[in-house]
Write an enzyme that holds these catalytic residues in place. Structure first.
Site, short mmCIF file in Angstrom:
data_model
loop_
_atom_site.label_atom_id
_atom_site.label_comp_id
_atom_site.label_asym_id
_atom_site.label_seq_id
_atom_site.Cartn_x
_atom_site.Cartn_y
_atom_site.Cartn_z
N HIS A 101 0.88 -1.17 0.00
CA HIS A 101 0.00 0.00 0.00
C HIS A 101 0.93 1.22 0.00
O HIS A 101 2.01 1.17 0.57
CB HIS A 101 -0.84 0.10 1.28
N ASP A 104 2.46 1.93 3.30
CA ASP A 104 3.42 0.98 3.86
C ASP A 104 4.85 1.43 3.58
O ASP A 104 5.73 1.25 4.40
CB ASP A 104 3.27 -0.42 3.21
#
Ligand code: XUL
Ligand code: CO
Length: 444
Positions: A101, A104
């Site tokens: 993501h 992240d």
């Protein structure tokens, strides 16, 4: 600096008799199975969020992992050391792909501009690490559920400004995916769903979600994305009623809103079981519609009613999944993303290796077993036999061609009398599958 001193690089293949916990027994990436190498069949991807960012926190307690990366107080320095550790891990594991993501790999800034700048900075670093190691991006995605602004949903939020923030994020996550050569881009519903209809306009929220997906698909094209756009169904959690409940619900949504040609689905094992399906059920529903694009290969705990995201160790389930994947000729741009986390008590960094090695071996073995079952026609022959009358008898052909009528069928039923009673042979078929999994018919 090494973050994984216990592990010699890279994890070797030592064969089924190995006793080395840091070796593969079945995953031999160069071995050819049905005309392709294991690495080509099984495009494993480490998921950045659980493996690199997971802390072991649960609802009853905070972090239990003390990772040697990401500890710096400066968020960019922390993101950089996390990425260094990530690529060391990918390289030492010998995995071909990863998934992330946006949040992240890069922290959120104080404004849209700053956030974009931080993401660009980390994308540059990821690109350099990909080139050094040869590890590729399987798919990217945007985290549209952690920030408090998404409390009431992202695309399905009652406030169009929240919708705009989500759109901004998807735009940049798509750019990052294109820049890093990702072959997929995933939309998991996140907080797109509801808890009570007392405050939810269901009709409106579904319209918003469709608009969002159309906009995202239009932008993907504009950004030069040539991979596959994927939706990942999940029935519940975090909301009570997620809009992408399962494969069938998602396909119906896509059809209703003219999106079916633009999206495939990414089917996660633990999401299918939360929807009270087997994984293979949801995989097959997607596959027969020609829309199975990729897999999240974790498993759940049937004693617990939530998404435990455990590492896959169940050979029977993995075999059933590989039967569907081989049955449709592979996953194309897709792959096998772990989306799995080590348990809270497995806090050593070496536990991450054990977990991924076990998962990769499970699917390598499942590939061999499924391929042998297919080669021998062990399930396809009895299945064809079971439905033979629909192919061979005139009335069966007419039903399938929709060239009959209820009066004609009544006349046929009246003249032909009672049908034969034929056993479904479920137990015999289960025994055949077990023969391939552990018995004499197992493929070494
Ligand atoms: C959540 C889940 C996500 C998606 C990506 O249950 O599976 O991590 O895979 O957003
Ligand atoms: Co997932």
């Amino acid at each position: 600096m090494t973050y994984f001193p216990d592990v010699k690089s890279p994890i070797p293949y030592e064969g089924p008799d190995s006793k080395n916990p840091l070796a593969f027994r079945y995953y031999d990436k160069t071995r050819t199975v049905a005309g392709k190498t294991m690495a080509e069949h099984l495009k494993f991807a480490v998921c950045y969020w659980h493996t690199m960012r997971g802390s072991g926190a649960d609802t009853f307690g905070g972090a239990s992992f003390e990772r040697p990366w990401g500890t710096e107080s400066d968020p960019i320095a922390a993101a950089e050391s996390t990425m260094d550790a990530a690529f060391e891990f990918f390289y030492k594991l010998g995995v071909g792909f990863y998934c992330f993501h946006d949040r992240d790999i890069a922290p959120e800034g104080g404004s849209v501009e700053e956030t974009n700048y931080l993401l660009d900075t980390m994308v540059k670093q990821a690109k350099a690490r990909q080139e050094e190691t040869g590890v590729k991006l399987l798919w990217g995605t945007a985290n549209l559920f952690s920030h408090p602004r998404y409390t009431h949903g992202a695309a399905t939020n009652p406030d169009p400004l929240v919708f705009a923030h989500a759109a901004a994020q998807v735009r940049r996550a798509m750019d990052a995916t294109v820049e890093l050569g990702g072959s997929g881009y995933v939309f998991w519903g996140g907080r797109e769903g509801y808890t009570t209809l007392l405050n939810t306009d269901l009709r409106q929220e579904r319209e918003q979600m469709a608009a969002f997906l159309h906009l995202a698909a239009d932008y993907a094209k504009e950004a030069g994305f040539t991979g596959t756009l994927l939706i990942e169904p999940k029935p519940m959690e975090p909301t009570t009623h997620q809009y992408d409940f399962d494969a069938a619900t998602t396909l119906s949504f896509l059809r209703e809103f003219g999106l079916l040609e633009r999206f495939k689905v990414n089917i996660e094992s633990n999401h299918a079981t939360l929807a009270t399906h087997t994984w293979e059920h949801d995989l097959l529903v997607a596959s027969i519609a020609g829309r199975l694009g990729s897999l999240d290969i974790n498993r759940g705990d049937l004693n617990l009613g939530w998404d435990t995201d455990q590492f896959p160790t169940d050979l029977a389930s993995a075999t059933m999944a590989m039967l569907v994947v081989l049955g449709q000729g592979g996953l194309g741009n897709g792959g096998l993303n772990f989306d799995a986390k080590v348990r809270r008590g497995s806090f050593d960094t070496v536990d991450l290796f054990h977990a991924h090695i076990g998962g990769m071996d499970t699917f390598a073995r499942a590939l061999l077993v499924a391929n042998k079952i297919i080669e021998d026609g062990a399930l396809s022959k009895p299945l064809a036999e079971r439905y033979a009358k629909f192919r061979e008898e005139e009335i069966g052909k007419k039903i399938l061609a929709r060239e009959t009528s209820l009066p004609e069928l009544e006349a046929y039923a009246a003249s032909a009398g009672e049908p034969d009673r034929v056993s479904g042979r479920q137990e015999a078929l289960e025994n055949i599958v077990n023969d391939y999994i552990f018995g004499a018919r197992a493929s070494q």
